[in-house]
Design an enzyme around this catalytic site. Structure first.
Site, mmCIF file in Angstrom:
data_model
loop_
_atom_site.group_PDB
_atom_site.id
_atom_site.type_symbol
_atom_site.label_atom_id
_atom_site.label_comp_id
_atom_site.label_asym_id
_atom_site.label_seq_id
_atom_site.Cartn_x
_atom_site.Cartn_y
_atom_site.Cartn_z
ATOM 1 N N GLU A 43 9.811 -68.834 -29.526
ATOM 2 C CA GLU A 43 8.925 -67.817 -30.086
ATOM 3 C C GLU A 43 7.501 -68.346 -29.928
ATOM 4 O O GLU A 43 7.218 -69.481 -30.318
ATOM 5 C CB GLU A 43 9.243 -67.605 -31.569
ATOM 6 C CG GLU A 43 8.390 -66.496 -32.151
ATOM 7 C CD GLU A 43 8.668 -66.201 -33.626
ATOM 8 O OE1 GLU A 43 9.607 -66.767 -34.200
ATOM 9 O OE2 GLU A 43 7.896 -65.392 -34.171
ATOM 10 N N ARG A 269 20.666 -79.523 -33.829
ATOM 11 C CA ARG A 269 19.256 -79.699 -33.517
ATOM 12 C C ARG A 269 18.894 -81.175 -33.619
ATOM 13 O O ARG A 269 19.620 -81.968 -34.203
ATOM 14 C CB ARG A 269 18.369 -78.823 -34.393
ATOM 15 C CG ARG A 269 18.495 -79.044 -35.873
ATOM 16 C CD ARG A 269 17.813 -77.910 -36.654
ATOM 17 N NE ARG A 269 16.381 -77.912 -36.497
ATOM 18 C CZ ARG A 269 15.661 -76.840 -36.133
ATOM 19 N NH1 ARG A 269 16.248 -75.693 -35.883
ATOM 20 N NH2 ARG A 269 14.368 -76.908 -36.033
ATOM 21 N N LYS A 279 8.224 -75.718 -37.058
ATOM 22 C CA LYS A 279 6.941 -75.136 -36.658
ATOM 23 C C LYS A 279 6.119 -74.712 -37.863
ATOM 24 O O LYS A 279 4.900 -74.786 -37.837
ATOM 25 C CB LYS A 279 7.181 -73.932 -35.749
ATOM 26 C CG LYS A 279 7.139 -74.308 -34.282
ATOM 27 C CD LYS A 279 7.028 -73.075 -33.426
ATOM 28 C CE LYS A 279 8.390 -72.686 -32.933
ATOM 29 N NZ LYS A 279 8.389 -71.502 -32.080
HETATM 30 P P1 ATP Z 1 11.226 -73.742 -36.422
HETATM 31 O O1 ATP Z 1 10.716 -75.063 -35.887
HETATM 32 O O2 ATP Z 1 10.283 -73.157 -37.390
HETATM 33 O O3 ATP Z 1 12.646 -73.835 -36.885
HETATM 34 P P2 ATP Z 1 12.161 -72.816 -33.962
HETATM 35 O O4 ATP Z 1 12.109 -74.223 -33.500
HETATM 36 O O5 ATP Z 1 13.476 -72.194 -34.246
HETATM 37 O O6 ATP Z 1 11.244 -72.712 -35.217
HETATM 38 P P3 ATP Z 1 11.897 -71.308 -31.570
HETATM 39 O O7 ATP Z 1 10.685 -71.103 -30.806
HETATM 40 O O8 ATP Z 1 12.695 -70.126 -31.954
HETATM 41 O O9 ATP Z 1 11.396 -71.997 -32.883
HETATM 42 O O10 ATP Z 1 12.840 -72.343 -30.819
HETATM 43 C C1 ATP Z 1 13.190 -72.153 -29.460
HETATM 44 C C2 ATP Z 1 14.493 -72.818 -29.155
HETATM 45 O O11 ATP Z 1 14.415 -74.205 -29.420
HETATM 46 C C3 ATP Z 1 15.609 -72.272 -30.009
HETATM 47 O O12 ATP Z 1 16.726 -72.003 -29.166
HETATM 48 C C4 ATP Z 1 15.920 -73.358 -30.969
HETATM 49 O O13 ATP Z 1 17.276 -73.381 -31.274
HETATM 50 C C5 ATP Z 1 15.502 -74.617 -30.194
HETATM 51 N N1 ATP Z 1 15.101 -75.659 -31.119
HETATM 52 C C6 ATP Z 1 14.170 -75.574 -32.083
HETATM 53 N N2 ATP Z 1 14.075 -76.714 -32.793
HETATM 54 C C7 ATP Z 1 14.989 -77.564 -32.259
HETATM 55 C C8 ATP Z 1 15.395 -78.897 -32.562
HETATM 56 N N3 ATP Z 1 14.830 -79.597 -33.547
HETATM 57 N N4 ATP Z 1 16.361 -79.450 -31.793
HETATM 58 C C9 ATP Z 1 16.925 -78.755 -30.794
HETATM 59 N N5 ATP Z 1 16.592 -77.494 -30.462
HETATM 60 C C10 ATP Z 1 15.640 -76.897 -31.184
#
Ligand code: ATP
Ligand code: MG
Length: 568
Positions: A43, A269, A279
């Site tokens: 996003e 994650r 984020k």
């Molecule tokens: P937030 O950090 O607020 O949780 P988000 O990381 O989910 O937001 P997105 O931009 O939706 O923000 O993430 C893009 C992709 O990265 C998604 O498929 C998410 O699953 C993956 N992703 C985000 N954080 C992690 C992480 N810590 N480890 C692995 N994959 C991640």
């Protein structure tokens, strides 16, 4: 379980093998798919962090390994939080990490018209309705994990009425939040995601790409799977928190005339000690001025890591080493440092820099004489060759390398003690000169001309310490920023992160001296400052006033010994 620096605790699989790759291999072998298609779906509401790197390496990695393709798709469904700056930064960061989406740069907003049509399709099939409840009412009627939800009074609305209202929502007739389109699934479902989830919200806000065309925007759940289907994604890889959304993902795919049938798989994650990968929190750190922007070198963002001098390769190596599994884990940040050192030890040129200078006058070295000595650029890489460093009567050494009254086992400078200056000579400390406050401001030393190059003299005399130094005559003034953990606690409390910020996360040293070759090399390649760590010149430093950021320290064996003692 924590994965430590040695990789202990990592899933017991060969590096680069995991359950996702097993599934894909199985699907290809069984002929369920001809090729693998994945996507990385950020996003655009912030910069990418190292957690995203895990997802990027996985999605682009499997596509490359199995001869498929991976798209970069912006999940740009929430115009209130999304900005062009983030769209640009995300592309820059994915490229920097070493991946290429080719022609497959997509935006969920590319599909808004198609998604809208599919929403009407659901209404006409009796599978969606317009709800006039407020967001608070919907939340209140949603039920809990133990109690079923309550039907909305608008749930029985006719197809015609919902269709009419939905069209008027699109036309911009209503205020934000006054209505929503919901799927008609099951308000008593054990899975809260299936209790008539919202598919469209009224948001009267301009969108960075579609401008003022839309007054309604699809929810993540409605946009995501359908975008996957449009792009022919075969394996939609996401993090564990979406596992509970999978039944909804499947329900929508089954209820709609979509062109393909993607499947969602979830992996754990990345969580890292002393680091927050959210984020929301990273946005707050920037917004509230706790750090100096998204690319502050203390940030776990890819932009911050890059500015800190961390090579993209070391991030890929790190991600490979931690592996992909279904169970959540916490990775020691020391493991990332380890991967960074492994790359930089091979590649980084060695230079000499004195971070906290103490002047040394070599009394028996002729005044005005300057000689050039040969220094090795990288002992790990003979091809890196040598360079010349200048030596003279006045040099600087590290303040910490002198102690007037040293404890046992301190082998560096102290009155009467002889040490080696790297690549130069043996010197013996004769006297420490003090100022009125009693602080040591200068050392008076003598040198032995028979030790030129730092070599053992003919009498075979040995010294126990070798020090780095820079010549006063051509030393360059510089600033050093020593980066430390941003958070004090190994698992920072996300709800109260500000209280856990490390007040010493960046130590600024304003009066450093570096050899001229440290300033001549290019900006993005870090160097090893001998005995100090890896440093890179900050891309923001202005000419004549170089700033060096510490990428990572050299291995701190002492901390390890301490940790071992505690553990034992
Ligand atoms: P937030 O950090 O607020 O949780 P988000 O990381 O989910 O937001 P997105 O931009 O939706 O923000 O993430 C893009 C992709 O990265 C998604 O498929 C998410 O699953 C993956 N992703 C985000 N954080 C992690 C992480 N810590 N480890 C692995 N994959 C991640
Ligand atoms: Mg997300």
């Amino acid at each position: 379980m924590a994965i430590d620096e040695t990789g202990a605790g990592a899933p017991a699989r060969e590096a680069g093998q995991d359950f996702i790759r097993d599934i894909i291999r199985g699907d290809l072998e069984a002929g369920r798919h001809e090729t693998v298609v994945t996507r990385f779906p950020p996003e655009p509401n912030g910069y990418l962090h190292i957690g995203h790197a895990k997802s990027i390496c996985l999605n682009f990695g499997v596509a490359a390994e199995f001869g498929g393709r991976c798209a970069l798709r912006f999940d740009d469904t929430n115009p209130a939080k999304e900005e062009q700056e983030y769209l640009d930064a995300i592309q820059r960061d994915v490229r920097w990490l070493g991946f290429d989406w080719g022609d497959h740069l997509h935006h969920a907003s590319d599909y808004f018209e198609q998604l809208y049509e599919w929403a009407e399709h659901l209404i006409k099939a009796g599978k969606a309705y317009v709800d006039d409840q407020s967001q608070e009412e919907m939340r209140a009627n949603r039920g809990t994990l133990t109690e079923p939800g309550k039907d909305s009074p608008f749930r029985a609305r006719s197809v015609e009425e919902s269709l009419d209202l939905f069209r008027r929502m699109r036309a911009g007739e209503f205020e934000n939040g006054t209505r929503a389109l919901r799927a008609r699934i099951d308000m008593a479902s054990g899975n809260i995601n299936l209790r008539d989830p919202v598919l469209y919200r009224i948001v009267n806000a301009p969108h960075p790409r579609t401008g003022t065309t839309w007054h309604i925007y699809p929810s993540y759940d409605f946009a995501h799977g359908q975008s996957d289907a449009i792009e022919g994604v075969t394996h939609s890889l996401c993090t564990l928190e979406f596992a509970d959304h999978r039944p909804l993902y499947d329900w929508l795919i089954e209820s709609l005339p979509v062109p393909s049938r993607p499947r969602q798989y979830e992996f754990a994650r990345l969580n890292m000690t002393h680091t927050v990968l959210s984020k929301r929190v990273l946005t707050a750190l920037v917004r509230d001025g706790h750090v100096d922007g998204w690319d502050d070198p203390r940030m776990p963002t890819l932009a911050g890591l890059r500015r800190r001098g961390i090579p993209a390769k070391s991030i890929r190596d790190f991600i490979k080493a931690i592996g992909v599994a279904r169970a959540d884990s916490l990775v020691e940040v020391a493991m990332l440092d380890h991967a960074v050192r492994a790359v930089l030890n091979r590649e980084a040129p060695r230079r000499m820099a004195v971070l906290r200078p103490l002047k040394v006058v070599i009394e028996n070295y002729p005044e005005g004489k300057v000689e050039e000595l040969e220094a090795v650029n990288n002992p790990e890489d003979p091809e890196a060759g040598t360079r010349r460093v200048r030596f003279g009567r006045e040099i600087y050494v590290e303040r910490d390398d002198f102690m007037e009254d040293p404890p046992k086992k301190f082998f560096r400078l102290t009155p009467g003690r002889e040490v080696r200056l790297r690549y130069a000579y043996f010197i013996t400390c004769r006297e420490a000169v003090k100022n009125e406050a009693g602080e040591v401001v200068e050392l008076r030393c003598t040198y032995d001309p028979e030790t030129r190059g730092g070599n053992t003299p003919p009498d075979g005399r040995k010294v126990k310490a070798t020090l780095h130094w820079v010549a006063a005559a051509d030393a360059v003034h510089a600033e050093a920023h020593l980066i430390n953990q941003l958070f004090l606690s190994p698992s920072p409390d996300v709800a109260n992160f500000a209280a856990d910020l490390n007040p010493d996360s960046m130590e600024v040293l304003k009066d450093c001296r570096v050899e001229p070759a440290a300033v001549g090399s290019n900006f993005d390649a870090p160097m090893q400052f001998e005995r100090q760590g890896y440093f890179c010149r900050d891309e923001r430093s202005v000419p004549g006033k170089p700033v060096f950021i510490r990428t990572v320290g050299l291995r701190d064996t002492f901390a390890k010994v301490l940790a071992g003692k505690k553990a034992g």
